[in-house]
Design an enzyme around this catalytic site. Structure first.
Site, PDB file in Angstrom:
ATOM      1  N   LYS A 199       0.902  -1.077  -0.068  1.00 24.91           N
ATOM      2  CA  LYS A 199       0.101   0.174   0.078  1.00 24.91           C
ATOM      3  C   LYS A 199       0.893   1.040   0.016  1.00 24.91           C
ATOM      4  O   LYS A 199       1.638   1.544   1.032  1.00 24.91           O
ATOM      5  CB  LYS A 199      -0.878   0.266   1.239  1.00 24.91           C
ATOM      6  CG  LYS A 199      -1.847   1.206   1.314  1.00 24.91           C
ATOM      7  CD  LYS A 199      -2.752   1.112   2.496  1.00 24.91           C
ATOM      8  CE  LYS A 199      -3.286   2.451   2.828  1.00 24.91           C
ATOM      9  NZ  LYS A 199      -4.230   2.706   3.966  1.00 24.91           N
ATOM     10  N   ASP A 240      -2.694  10.137   3.566  1.00 29.45           N
ATOM     11  CA  ASP A 240      -4.062   9.809   3.809  1.00 29.45           C
ATOM     12  C   ASP A 240      -4.824  10.890   4.667  1.00 29.45           C
ATOM     13  O   ASP A 240      -4.683  10.765   6.006  1.00 29.45           O
ATOM     14  CB  ASP A 240      -4.256   8.326   4.557  1.00 29.45           C
ATOM     15  CG  ASP A 240      -5.593   7.826   4.455  1.00 29.45           C
ATOM     16  OD1 ASP A 240      -6.542   8.661   4.011  1.00 29.45           O
ATOM     17  OD2 ASP A 240      -5.742   6.790   5.030  1.00 29.45           O
ATOM     18  N   LYS A 295     -10.059  12.594   8.040  1.00 34.28           N
ATOM     19  CA  LYS A 295      -9.878  12.441   9.152  1.00 34.28           C
ATOM     20  C   LYS A 295      -9.648  13.558  10.466  1.00 34.28           C
ATOM     21  O   LYS A 295      -9.254  14.681   9.915  1.00 34.28           O
ATOM     22  CB  LYS A 295      -8.462  11.771   9.184  1.00 34.28           C
ATOM     23  CG  LYS A 295      -8.205  10.502   8.739  1.00 34.28           C
ATOM     24  CD  LYS A 295      -6.968   9.907   8.630  1.00 34.28           C
ATOM     25  CE  LYS A 295      -6.593   8.517   7.976  1.00 34.28           C
ATOM     26  NZ  LYS A 295      -7.623   7.384   8.710  1.00 34.28           N
ATOM     27  N   ASP A 313       1.266   6.014   5.861  1.00 36.10           N
ATOM     28  CA  ASP A 313       0.418   5.176   5.047  1.00 36.10           C
ATOM     29  C   ASP A 313       0.762   4.720   3.860  1.00 36.10           C
ATOM     30  O   ASP A 313       0.297   4.109   3.049  1.00 36.10           O
ATOM     31  CB  ASP A 313      -0.889   5.980   4.753  1.00 36.10           C
ATOM     32  CG  ASP A 313      -2.079   5.177   4.836  1.00 36.10           C
ATOM     33  OD1 ASP A 313      -1.840   4.013   5.393  1.00 36.10           O
ATOM     34  OD2 ASP A 313      -2.980   5.451   4.279  1.00 36.10           O
ATOM     35  N   ASP A 354     -12.317   7.286   3.458  1.00 36.64           N
ATOM     36  CA  ASP A 354     -10.949   6.838   4.261  1.00 36.64           C
ATOM     37  C   ASP A 354     -10.560   5.191   4.058  1.00 36.64           C
ATOM     38  O   ASP A 354      -9.835   5.101   4.647  1.00 36.64           O
ATOM     39  CB  ASP A 354     -11.149   7.201   5.611  1.00 36.64           C
ATOM     40  CG  ASP A 354      -9.883   7.424   6.567  1.00 36.64           C
ATOM     41  OD1 ASP A 354      -8.920   7.379   5.990  1.00 36.64           O
ATOM     42  OD2 ASP A 354     -10.111   7.557   7.844  1.00 36.64           O
ATOM     43  N   GLU A 404      -9.662   3.932   1.783  1.00 38.46           N
ATOM     44  CA  GLU A 404      -9.049   4.028   0.521  1.00 38.46           C
ATOM     45  C   GLU A 404      -7.758   2.785  -0.076  1.00 38.46           C
ATOM     46  O   GLU A 404      -7.794   2.544  -1.104  1.00 38.46           O
ATOM     47  CB  GLU A 404      -8.188   5.369   0.374  1.00 38.46           C
ATOM     48  CG  GLU A 404      -6.944   5.493   0.846  1.00 38.46           C
ATOM     49  CD  GLU A 404      -6.734   5.176   2.272  1.00 38.46           C
ATOM     50  OE1 GLU A 404      -7.866   5.529   2.881  1.00 38.46           O
ATOM     51  OE2 GLU A 404      -5.614   5.011   2.742  1.00 38.46           O
ATOM     52  N   ARG A 455      -7.772  -0.258   0.511  1.00 37.61           N
ATOM     53  CA  ARG A 455      -8.126  -1.659  -0.037  1.00 37.61           C
ATOM     54  C   ARG A 455      -8.729  -1.206  -1.398  1.00 37.61           C
ATOM     55  O   ARG A 455      -8.660  -2.415  -1.999  1.00 37.61           O
ATOM     56  CB  ARG A 455      -9.691  -2.119   0.965  1.00 37.61           C
ATOM     57  CG  ARG A 455     -10.554  -1.220   0.828  1.00 37.61           C
ATOM     58  CD  ARG A 455     -11.748  -1.749   2.144  1.00 37.61           C
ATOM     59  NE  ARG A 455     -11.054  -1.123   3.342  1.00 37.61           N
ATOM     60  CZ  ARG A 455     -11.699  -1.252   4.558  1.00 37.61           C
ATOM     61  NH1 ARG A 455     -12.757  -2.307   4.819  1.00 37.61           N
ATOM     62  NH2 ARG A 455     -11.139  -1.095   5.700  1.00 37.61           N
TER      63      ARG A 455
HETATM   64  N1  BES Z   1      -4.514   4.312   6.609  1.00 35.62           N
HETATM   65  C1  BES Z   1      -5.791   3.928   7.507  1.00 35.62           C
HETATM   66  C2  BES Z   1      -5.610   2.960   8.327  1.00 35.62           C
HETATM   67  C3  BES Z   1      -4.647   3.295   9.772  1.00 35.62           C
HETATM   68  C4  BES Z   1      -5.203   4.242  10.649  1.00 35.62           C
HETATM   69  C5  BES Z   1      -3.687   2.612   9.979  1.00 35.62           C
HETATM   70  C6  BES Z   1      -4.254   4.336  11.764  1.00 35.62           C
HETATM   71  C7  BES Z   1      -2.899   2.706  11.207  1.00 35.62           C
HETATM   72  C8  BES Z   1      -3.058   3.751  12.016  1.00 35.62           C
HETATM   73  C9  BES Z   1      -6.872   3.777   6.460  1.00 35.62           C
HETATM   74  O1  BES Z   1      -6.816   4.010   5.310  1.00 35.62           O
HETATM   75  C10 BES Z   1      -8.208   3.835   7.277  1.00 35.62           C
HETATM   76  O2  BES Z   1      -8.379   5.107   7.338  1.00 35.62           O
HETATM   77  N2  BES Z   1      -8.861   2.900   7.565  1.00 35.62           N
HETATM   78  C11 BES Z   1      -9.997   3.133   8.252  1.00 35.62           C
HETATM   79  C12 BES Z   1     -11.258   2.208   7.439  1.00 35.62           C
HETATM   80  C13 BES Z   1     -12.565   2.470   7.826  1.00 35.62           C
HETATM   81  C14 BES Z   1     -13.246   3.852   7.315  1.00 35.62           C
HETATM   82  C15 BES Z   1     -13.434   1.224   7.460  1.00 35.62           C
HETATM   83  C16 BES Z   1      -9.857   2.619   9.693  1.00 35.62           C
HETATM   84  O3  BES Z   1      -9.250   2.049   9.988  1.00 35.62           O
HETATM   85  O4  BES Z   1     -10.674   3.587  10.467  1.00 35.62           O
HETATM   86 ZN    ZN Z   2      -5.049   4.675   4.530  1.00 32.07          ZN
HETATM   87 MN    MN Z   3      -7.804   5.867   5.255  1.00 28.68          MN
END
Ligand code: BES
Ligand code: ZN
Ligand code: MN
Length: 459
Positions: free
Chosen positions: A228, A233, A240, A251, A310, A312, A314
């Protein structure tokens, strides 16, 4: 910076590794005055405890470092390597360790000497280590430098590490090892990789989305690594809060980690065919941002309803995984800072992974323990498949409720991946300093995968 041992013939101070229960026996081998000094100073052999002992001329004749008890070593890794930052400046030759413990100490020493000095001068580690005998020190150094590459890429300011710079880093690595590399962007990306394009299209042109495709080696089993590469992000329109955005330069940690792993593989000259796929994007906010409730058609043809911009990672990984599955598939392994849920589940020190094959999972767990790169298997739990099926499209990128968030993200990826698939949901960040791991970007799982490759691929 390059992490290196001193040449094996460098004159150096003996550094004796001492286990707490071997303290008396070790001190008995030293001149009486030195042993008495070690006792008077209260040296016990605690993990990473150091003591320099004077000779008749008042210089350091010999030094001690504690290995720690079994209990201490269960609680922390790279304990001996703390000596790199604790001993007086000088050159040292490590004695008293062998095999895996010696490899751990040697690797840890180099990793403890890592400094991120791109934006500010940093003092080098005071104590330097002579290449230990009895292990493949050159190999250890290659692994340490691969990890340093991962750390550097993550630590770099996001202003200096957009999709273009990430691609340039991959190109530099490819050039170093004679790998072939192509980068797809613009109209070809929009046509061939619609999800990567959708996530990345709101960024300014200089930070436009792209797919990096590197290949190396021409015989042996096929290993495809997918990382990734979200260079920053913001969350997109589902932006966020500041508290969550603060660390999002990391990220692209999955991309940084697979590039580090690729460096290990190519540096070792393993007889396999390697492919590295990195969707490199910035998840930005702009008038061209993709929206919540957009339905996008992926490269594979599956439609996805965007229920959170957010989620994104996947999306961009889906198109890269689809590409991985188009020719001969082999083993496909993705690494991604994919979910906050993974962090809630296992914290920053463990790399959770999913594996389609039990034998692959067992090989990874075993190698991870051996090289002290902790991993933990999570389930591709089929009954949760329904959570990623929303109704008006084939898939939902962000199931409401957020239960089992890391598992549902992994199930989403599995829909696009070739059958033999391993996925790591990593954190990529060391929140506070630990032995051999300064605060900041960190590789997770790469050394475990590297150590498992002989078992995974029959090398
Ligand atoms: N990059 C983040 C995940 C993340 C956050 C990894 C903090 C490590 C620390 C990812 O893109 C994300 O924002 N995921 C969301 C998914 C949700 C919206 C379904 C998450 O984990 O909150
Ligand atoms: Zn992310
Ligand atoms: Mn995200």
């Amino acid at each position: 910076m390059t992490l290196a041992f001193l040449p094996a013939d460098t004159p150096a101070i003996p550094l004796i590794a001492v286990a707490p229960d071997a303290l008396d026996a070790t001190l008995a081998t030293l001149p009486q005055a030195q042993a008495a000094w070690a006792r008077a100073a209260g040296f016990r052999g605690k993990g990473g405890e150091v003591l320099a002992l004077p000779g008749a001329d008042g210089g350091i004749a010999v030094a001690l470092v504690g290995t720690g008890s079994d209990g201490e070593r269960a609680r922390g890794r790279f304990l001996v390597a703390q000596a790199a930052g604790r001993l007086p400046a000088g050159d040292y030759r490590l004695q008293g360790l062998e095999g895996a413990a010696l490899e751990e100490a040697a690797l840890g020493w180099l990793l403890a000497s890592y400094r991120f000095d791109r934006y500010r001068k940093a003092d080098p580690a005071p104590a330097r280590l002579v290449a230990p005998a009895g292990i493949d020190a050159a190999r250890i150094a290659r692994i340490a430098n691969a990890e340093a590459l991962t750390r550097d890429l993550i630590n770099t300011s996001p202003a200096d590490m957009g999709p273009a710079e990430l691609a340039a880093a991959a190109q530099a690595l490819a050039a170093q090892h004679g790998a072939r590399i192509t980068v797809t962007e613009g109209a070809a990306l929009a046509r061939g990789f619609p999800l990567i394009h959708a996530v990345g299209r709101a960024a300014i042109p200089a930070r436009a989305p792209r797919l990096i495709d590197m290949t190396w080696g021409d015989s042996g089993p096929l290993l495809t690594l997918v990382g990734k590469g979200v260079c920053f992000d913001t969350g997109g329109l589902d932006i966020k809060p500041a508290s969550s955005m603060g660390l999002m330069k990391k990220d692209m940690g999955g991309a940084a980690t697979v590039l580090g792993l690729a460096a290990m593989i190519m540096g070792e000259g393993l007889s396999l065919r390697l492919r590295v796929l990195i969707p490199a994007v910035e998840n930005a906010v702009g008038s061209d941002s993709f929206r919540p409730q957009d339905v996008l058609t992926s490269r594979k043809g599956l439609t996805v309803e965007v229920n959170n911009t957010d989620a994104e990672g996947r999306l961009v990984l889906a198109d890269a995984l689809a590409l991985a599955g188009e020719g001969e598939a082999g083993l496909t392994l993705s690494m991604a800072t994919l979910t906050g849920a993974a962090r809630v589940a296992v914290g920053p020190d463990l790399a959770p992974f999913y594996a389609s094959d039990d034998a692959d999972a067992a090989a990874l767990a075993q190698a991870a323990a051996q090289v002290r790169d902790p991993v933990w298997r999570m389930p591709f739990h089929d009954p949760y498949e329904e959570m990623i099926e929303p109704g008006i499209a084939d898939l939902d990128n962000a199931p409401s409720g957020g239960m089992a968030g890391s598992i549902t993200a992994a199930l989403f990826l599995r829909r696009f991946a070739p059958p033999r698939y391993v996925h790591f949901d990593i954190y990529g960040w060391q929140p506070k300093p630990a032995p051999a791991r300064p605060k900041g970007g960190t590789g997770q799982g790469a050394r475990a995968v590297f150590a498992a490759l002989p078992a995974l691929l029959g090398l």
